[in-house]
Design a protein around this motif. Sequence first.
Motif, PDB file in Angstrom:
ATOM      1  N   ILE A   1      46.437  30.952 -40.743  1.00  0.00           N
ATOM      2  CA  ILE A   1      47.885  30.900 -40.585  1.00  0.00           C
ATOM      3  C   ILE A   1      48.491  32.284 -40.787  1.00  0.00           C
ATOM      4  N   ALA A   2      48.026  33.005 -41.787  1.00  0.00           N
ATOM      5  CA  ALA A   2      48.565  34.344 -42.060  1.00  0.00           C
ATOM      6  C   ALA A   2      48.390  35.260 -40.849  1.00  0.00           C
ATOM      7  N   VAL A   3      47.215  35.218 -40.240  1.00  0.00           N
ATOM      8  CA  VAL A   3      46.955  36.064 -39.067  1.00  0.00           C
ATOM      9  C   VAL A   3      47.809  35.614 -37.883  1.00  0.00           C
ATOM     10  N   ALA A   4      47.836  34.321 -37.614  1.00  0.00           N
ATOM     11  CA  ALA A   4      48.608  33.799 -36.490  1.00  0.00           C
ATOM     12  C   ALA A   4      50.104  34.059 -36.685  1.00  0.00           C
ATOM     13  N   GLN A   5      50.561  33.924 -37.906  1.00  0.00           N
ATOM     14  CA  GLN A   5      51.975  34.154 -38.210  1.00  0.00           C
ATOM     15  C   GLN A   5      52.383  35.601 -37.931  1.00  0.00           C
ATOM     16  N   GLU A   6      51.544  36.545 -38.308  1.00  0.00           N
ATOM     17  CA  GLU A   6      51.853  37.957 -38.043  1.00  0.00           C
ATOM     18  C   GLU A   6      51.888  38.245 -36.548  1.00  0.00           C
ATOM     19  N   LEU A   7      50.959  37.662 -35.824  1.00  0.00           N
ATOM     20  CA  LEU A   7      50.965  37.830 -34.368  1.00  0.00           C
ATOM     21  C   LEU A   7      52.205  37.189 -33.756  1.00  0.00           C
ATOM     22  N   ALA A   8      52.551  36.008 -34.234  1.00  0.00           N
ATOM     23  CA  ALA A   8      53.730  35.304 -33.716  1.00  0.00           C
ATOM     24  C   ALA A   8      55.008  36.098 -33.992  1.00  0.00           C
ATOM     25  N   LYS A   9      55.088  36.724 -35.153  1.00  0.00           N
ATOM     26  CA  LYS A   9      56.254  37.564 -35.465  1.00  0.00           C
ATOM     27  C   LYS A   9      56.291  38.777 -34.532  1.00  0.00           C
ATOM     28  N   ALA A  10      55.166  39.408 -34.341  1.00  0.00           N
ATOM     29  CA  ALA A  10      55.112  40.621 -33.519  1.00  0.00           C
ATOM     30  C   ALA A  10      55.491  40.350 -32.065  1.00  0.00           C
ATOM     31  N   PHE A  11      55.100  39.184 -31.548  1.00  0.00           N
ATOM     32  CA  PHE A  11      55.336  38.874 -30.139  1.00  0.00           C
ATOM     33  C   PHE A  11      56.408  37.806 -29.927  1.00  0.00           C
ATOM     34  N   ASN A  12      57.059  37.395 -31.020  1.00  0.00           N
ATOM     35  CA  ASN A  12      58.056  36.317 -30.969  1.00  0.00           C
ATOM     36  C   ASN A  12      57.478  35.082 -30.275  1.00  0.00           C
ATOM     37  N   SER A  13      56.275  34.723 -30.684  1.00  0.00           N
ATOM     38  CA  SER A  13      55.542  33.620 -30.061  1.00  0.00           C
ATOM     39  C   SER A  13      55.887  32.281 -30.689  1.00  0.00           C
ATOM     40  N   GLU A  14      55.654  31.248 -29.906  1.00  0.00           N
ATOM     41  CA  GLU A  14      55.654  29.894 -30.451  1.00  0.00           C
ATOM     42  C   GLU A  14      54.291  29.679 -31.096  1.00  0.00           C
ATOM     43  N   MET A  15      54.263  28.840 -32.115  1.00  0.00           N
ATOM     44  CA  MET A  15      52.997  28.475 -32.751  1.00  0.00           C
ATOM     45  C   MET A  15      52.858  26.958 -32.721  1.00  0.00           C
ATOM     46  N   ARG A  16      51.661  26.494 -32.480  1.00  0.00           N
ATOM     47  CA  ARG A  16      51.384  25.060 -32.581  1.00  0.00           C
ATOM     48  C   ARG A  16      50.158  24.866 -33.445  1.00  0.00           C
ATOM     49  N   LEU A  17      50.347  24.138 -34.543  1.00  0.00           N
ATOM     50  CA  LEU A  17      49.240  23.769 -35.405  1.00  0.00           C
ATOM     51  C   LEU A  17      48.655  22.472 -34.880  1.00  0.00           C
ATOM     52  N   VAL A  18      47.353  22.447 -34.728  1.00  0.00           N
ATOM     53  CA  VAL A  18      46.684  21.242 -34.259  1.00  0.00           C
ATOM     54  C   VAL A  18      45.590  20.887 -35.260  1.00  0.00           C
ATOM     55  N   ASN A  19      45.560  19.615 -35.619  1.00  0.00           N
ATOM     56  CA  ASN A  19      44.508  19.112 -36.493  1.00  0.00           C
ATOM     57  C   ASN A  19      43.798  17.999 -35.740  1.00  0.00           C
ATOM     58  N   VAL A  20      42.488  18.064 -35.719  1.00  0.00           N
ATOM     59  CA  VAL A  20      41.700  17.056 -35.015  1.00  0.00           C
ATOM     60  C   VAL A  20      40.880  16.286 -36.037  1.00  0.00           C
ATOM     61  N   GLN A  21      41.005  14.981 -35.984  1.00  0.00           N
ATOM     62  CA  GLN A  21      40.279  14.095 -36.882  1.00  0.00           C
ATOM     63  C   GLN A  21      39.245  13.301 -36.089  1.00  0.00           C
ATOM     64  N   SER A  22      38.143  12.975 -36.747  1.00  0.00           N
ATOM     65  CA  SER A  22      37.119  12.148 -36.114  1.00  0.00           C
ATOM     66  C   SER A  22      37.631  10.718 -35.990  1.00  0.00           C
ATOM     67  N   LEU A  23      37.159  10.057 -34.981  1.00  0.00           N
ATOM     68  CA  LEU A  23      37.499   8.644 -34.810  1.00  0.00           C
ATOM     69  C   LEU A  23      36.717   7.804 -35.813  1.00  0.00           C
ATOM     70  N   LEU A  24      37.329   6.742 -36.275  1.00  0.00           N
ATOM     71  CA  LEU A  24      36.664   5.820 -37.191  1.00  0.00           C
ATOM     72  C   LEU A  24      35.660   4.990 -36.396  1.00  0.00           C
ATOM     73  N   PRO A  25      34.389   4.980 -36.824  1.00  0.00           N
ATOM     74  CA  PRO A  25      33.399   4.178 -36.089  1.00  0.00           C
ATOM     75  C   PRO A  25      33.793   2.699 -36.074  1.00  0.00           C
ATOM     76  N   VAL A  26      33.568   2.048 -34.954  1.00  0.00           N
ATOM     77  CA  VAL A  26      33.928   0.642 -34.781  1.00  0.00           C
ATOM     78  C   VAL A  26      33.290  -0.229 -35.868  1.00  0.00           C
ATOM     79  N   ALA A  27      32.095   0.126 -36.316  1.00  0.00           N
ATOM     80  CA  ALA A  27      31.403  -0.662 -37.337  1.00  0.00           C
ATOM     81  C   ALA A  27      32.177  -0.723 -38.647  1.00  0.00           C
ATOM     82  N   PHE A  28      33.075   0.237 -38.887  1.00  0.00           N
ATOM     83  CA  PHE A  28      33.836   0.271 -40.138  1.00  0.00           C
ATOM     84  C   PHE A  28      35.136  -0.525 -40.075  1.00  0.00           C
ATOM     85  N   LEU A  29      35.545  -0.951 -38.898  1.00  0.00           N
ATOM     86  CA  LEU A  29      36.844  -1.589 -38.741  1.00  0.00           C
ATOM     87  C   LEU A  29      37.010  -2.847 -39.581  1.00  0.00           C
ATOM     88  N   ASP A  30      35.921  -3.561 -39.846  1.00  0.00           N
ATOM     89  CA  ASP A  30      36.005  -4.772 -40.672  1.00  0.00           C
ATOM     90  C   ASP A  30      36.224  -4.452 -42.144  1.00  0.00           C
TER      91      ASP A  30
END
Length: 144
Positions: free
Chosen positions: A21-50
């Motif tokens: 974040i610190a690195v991306a934030q400095e770049l975003a400030k320098a270039f007046n960029s938009e930032m998008r944080l993305v978090n990817v989570q694993s899918l819950l295995p079907v066997a666990f649904l019960d």
Amino acid sequence: MYRKILLPIDITEPAMTDRAIAVAQELAKAFNSEMRLVNVQSLLPVAFLDYVPENFDLQMRHALEKEIAEIAGKIDRPPERVSTTLLFGPVYQKVLAEAEEWGADLIVLCSHRPGMDRFLIGSNATTIVNHAQCSVLVVRGVAA
């Protein structure tokens, strides 16, 4: 130069996330960029649904979205220049798809130093670097 910076974050690795974040934030400030944080989570295995409550996926989604929003709220950029998204599935596939759909010109991600485990099971960072349609900046993780 960079209008849109995509920042995949791993909320289980706060030190690495903070560093990226610190690195991306400095770049975003320098270039007046938009930032998008993305978090990817694993899918819950079907066997666990019960074994989980009926609305487990909704509860998990709300908790994760809240946590990501809190992280985004600490970024020193105007709120309208920072967005977040939560995705489910294979990390590198979702990050690459989000970068392309959102129109990112740079992906900033943090990665562990390569070790034997990375050579045996692969690395999301390596795959993102090899297949991204935009530039990728890999920030090395903090030393153990």
